[in-house]
Every structure is written in C-alpha cells, then in structure tokens.
Design an enzyme around this catalytic site. Sequence first.
Site, PDB file in Angstrom:
ATOM      1  N   THR A  41     -16.825  10.514  -0.667  1.00  0.00           N
ATOM      2  CA  THR A  41     -16.443  12.100  -0.355  1.00  0.00           C
ATOM      3  C   THR A  41     -15.542  12.809  -1.153  1.00  0.00           C
ATOM      4  OG1 THR A  41     -16.241  11.154   1.845  1.00  0.00           O
ATOM      5  CG2 THR A  41     -14.841  13.122   1.694  1.00  0.00           C
ATOM      6  N   HIS A  44     -17.641  14.652  -3.472  1.00  0.00           N
ATOM      7  CA  HIS A  44     -18.290  15.872  -2.858  1.00  0.00           C
ATOM      8  C   HIS A  44     -17.153  17.069  -2.937  1.00  0.00           C
ATOM      9  CE1 HIS A  44     -21.493  13.561  -1.411  1.00  0.00           C
ATOM     10  NE2 HIS A  44     -21.102  13.261  -0.313  1.00  0.00           N
TER      11      HIS A  44
END
Length: 344
Positions: A41, A44
């Site tokens: 995450t 990202h």
Amino acid sequence: MKAIVKEKPGKGFTIKNVPVPEELSANEVLIRVKRASICGTDLHIYEWNSWAEQKIHPPQIAGHEFTGEVIEVGQGVTRVSVGDMVVSETHIPCQKCLQCKTGRMHVCKDMKILGVDRNGVFAPYVRVPEVVLWKVPEGISPEFASIMEPFGNAIHTALVTDLTGKNVLITGAGPIGVMAAAVARSAGAAKVIVTELKEFRKELARKMGADVILDPREVDVVHEVKRLTDGNGVDFFMEMSGNLNALKQGLESTTNGGEVSLLGVFPGDVNFDLNSLVIFKGLTLYGITGRRMFETWQIATELLRNKRVDLSPVVTHVLKMDDWEKGVKSMLEGVAGKVVLEIE
C-alpha cells in the site's frame, strides 16, 4: 519529529519535520514507534496510482505496519499501560455498526485505515485508538512484531478452513504469499505448491517451506498441479497475486468441491467463466480482507512465540529511516521481502 510524508500529489515521499502528536482524546494512546515496515500500500501511495489519487489527501505521514512502546494513555484507556510493547490493527473500526457489534470489526462499514485515512507510522510517534492495540509478549523480535499485520493477512487467508492433509496452491510469492505457505505447513498441509515469476521470490518461497514452485512461463500450471495431485487438483487455493491469469489457473487447478481464498487485489473488473470454474465445480469462495480482530492476532502471537513459523527469510532488509528510498526501490524491483525501518 522527523517523518516520511506524502507531501503533495505525485510520485515520491519526503522526509521533513512535523509536530509531535499532542492532546490525546479519550481512549487514545501515544506510541513511540520502534520499527515500521514498508507495505505494498505504501508503494501505491509512493507511486501515486489511481487508487492513491482517490484515497490519500496530502500532506500526510505514510506507513501503517509497526511496533512500539506505549508512552502516554488518554482518559478511559484500560487495556494497555505506559511501558507496554504493542502492535496495531490498521483497520480502525467505528465500533457502532452492525458488523462491529456482531464480531466482524475487520469489515466495519465505516472503516478508517491507519496511514491512509489518517497520519501513519513512519515517524517516531503515532496516536491511535486503544481498540486497535495488541500487546506483544517477550520473545518476539521487534522486526517480527513490525510485520505481524501482513503476517495476519497470511493467517486469515490460510486458516479459513482445516488444512490437515490437504494439497494447497498459492498463486503469487510476495511476502504474504510466502508467509501463507509457512502457515499452511504449520497447519498440517500435505503439499504446498506456489506459482511465481520472479527468481528472488521463488527462492523466498523455498525458504518458507513451499514443496513445489511453478513458473507459469515455463510449465502448464493446471497440468502440473493435477499431475502432482493424482489428477484431482488441489483441495485449497489461495490467490495472492491480483493477476487474472493466475486466478483462472488456480480455479482450474482446484478439485471439485474445493475451497478458494482470495486476498489478491485486482486492478479492475475481473472476467472469467463463473459457471465452469466455480458453480459447476461446487467451489466455496472466501473473500479475505485484513485480519479477524483479534482472533488472527492471537494465532499470530502463538505461532511466533512458540517458533512454529520463522519469519527470518521474509525480513530481507532492516534499514535506518533515512534509507527508506533504498527499501522502496528494492521492493519495486522485486528483490526484497519485507523491508523494516528502524524509526529514529
């Protein structure tokens, strides 16, 4: 304090000085972060993909996987004390919705995520609600404690069913995939088969206990899986890659009446023959998100404390906070498992 911050939209993070959290609200806890690990995450958010554009509101401190020491507690806190070593569930539940009231806080209707919906843990201090904290017993290293959150993903994915004596397929040998292989072995799986493209991750899967590693570019995965299982296919399939071809291969490789656990997140709509790959085969599918609160954390604690699972091969880098870019680069290149930062 010095923190790793998503300062503005666009690629990258910045190290900058930010205020130390102050004025705890009721039921909040201030934690001195000791170790924090970099998650997919975070990548990202670093790369600023379409998901990050929609979810992140800079400036914001990044990071959500960590361990640290309780240094201050707010009014009403009763379950942790100053001096406790803790880890944290990153899904912050509202504690009011139907799911929260019926033992399903991990799928709360009004979920907030640490490091996504509020400031994260790539900093010396973080403020979190007491409800998400879990005490870490002696005997679990700070490096292992800092990755108990993704380890919990692997546990939740693997242990939705009894694996004793069952043949298992895992598609994708990222850190969670290889931890799931180790969990499956500890739970009594007969044979653990993993598919992966990258050589570094293949070796990681071997170290974590995979019996067979298949490269989809080199072999017909479905044919090989059935050959390895007397033509039956696997009893249990875990999808960890978020790749459509891997999903189809896994479903084809699962025996009639088998079970499927889906953790991988796909980049868009998923199209496949639901009739022939799921319905007519009588498969049971489980959608997996996060960790069960706190059943999964209890299992993770006991597996680590009693050395039933060794996470040493997964923690490939332990870096100073200032070297975060080296860690991000290694992960993006696929030559790292979990990267743990020593927070200053």
